[in-house]
Design a protein around this motif. Sequence first.
Motif, PDB file in Angstrom:
ATOM      1  N   ALA A 170       2.474   9.273  -5.997  1.00 26.81           N
ATOM      2  CA  ALA A 170       2.999  10.616  -5.749  1.00 26.81           C
ATOM      3  C   ALA A 170       4.107  10.961  -6.744  1.00 26.81           C
ATOM      4  O   ALA A 170       4.114  12.043  -7.344  1.00 26.81           O
ATOM      5  N   ARG A 203       2.305   1.813  -3.405  1.00 27.94           N
ATOM      6  CA  ARG A 203       1.341   2.390  -4.346  1.00 27.94           C
ATOM      7  C   ARG A 203       1.181   3.892  -4.093  1.00 27.94           C
ATOM      8  O   ARG A 203       1.092   4.676  -5.039  1.00 27.94           O
ATOM      9  N   GLN A 204       1.166   4.278  -2.818  1.00 29.94           N
ATOM     10  CA  GLN A 204       1.059   5.698  -2.494  1.00 29.94           C
ATOM     11  C   GLN A 204       2.285   6.474  -2.982  1.00 29.94           C
ATOM     12  O   GLN A 204       2.160   7.544  -3.586  1.00 29.94           O
ATOM     13  N   LYS A 246       0.836  -1.194   0.000  1.00 28.84           N
ATOM     14  CA  LYS A 246       0.000   0.000   0.000  1.00 28.84           C
ATOM     15  C   LYS A 246       0.877   1.252   0.000  1.00 28.84           C
ATOM     16  O   LYS A 246       0.623   2.201  -0.746  1.00 28.84           O
ATOM     17  N   ARG A 247       1.897   1.262   0.834  1.00 30.30           N
ATOM     18  CA  ARG A 247       2.802   2.417   0.889  1.00 30.30           C
ATOM     19  C   ARG A 247       3.511   2.613  -0.455  1.00 30.30           C
ATOM     20  O   ARG A 247       3.725   3.739  -0.896  1.00 30.30           O
TER      21      ARG A 247
END
Length: 106
Positions: free
Chosen positions: A26, A21-22, A18-19
């Motif tokens: 960005a 993908r974030q 998840k991190r």
Amino acid sequence: MLFRSHLTGDDNTVVAEKRWRQANAAFTSHLAQMNGKTVDFEDNVESAKENYKLACINNGNPIDDKAAYVRNVINAHNNVTKAEDALHDHLVELNALEGVISELAD
């Protein structure tokens, strides 16, 4: 993947993905913005070069004030240099960003 290498276990793998993908979203968004700005920097260089050419011929007008003419040509030349430097700095930053994205993906 760099994010996965710092966390272990099933829950941590989910969190790491998840991190990632974030972070990827960005960086990808920022990269798209910077690519768009590249065109602006290139246009600035082209415009500065055109203004320099016009300054060299005094916009087709007689050269009545030689000192002002020389100042205008020098200023126009300096504007070309500034625009080229700004484009170069932008491209260096863009290249660095692409490198960071590549490193994070590994």
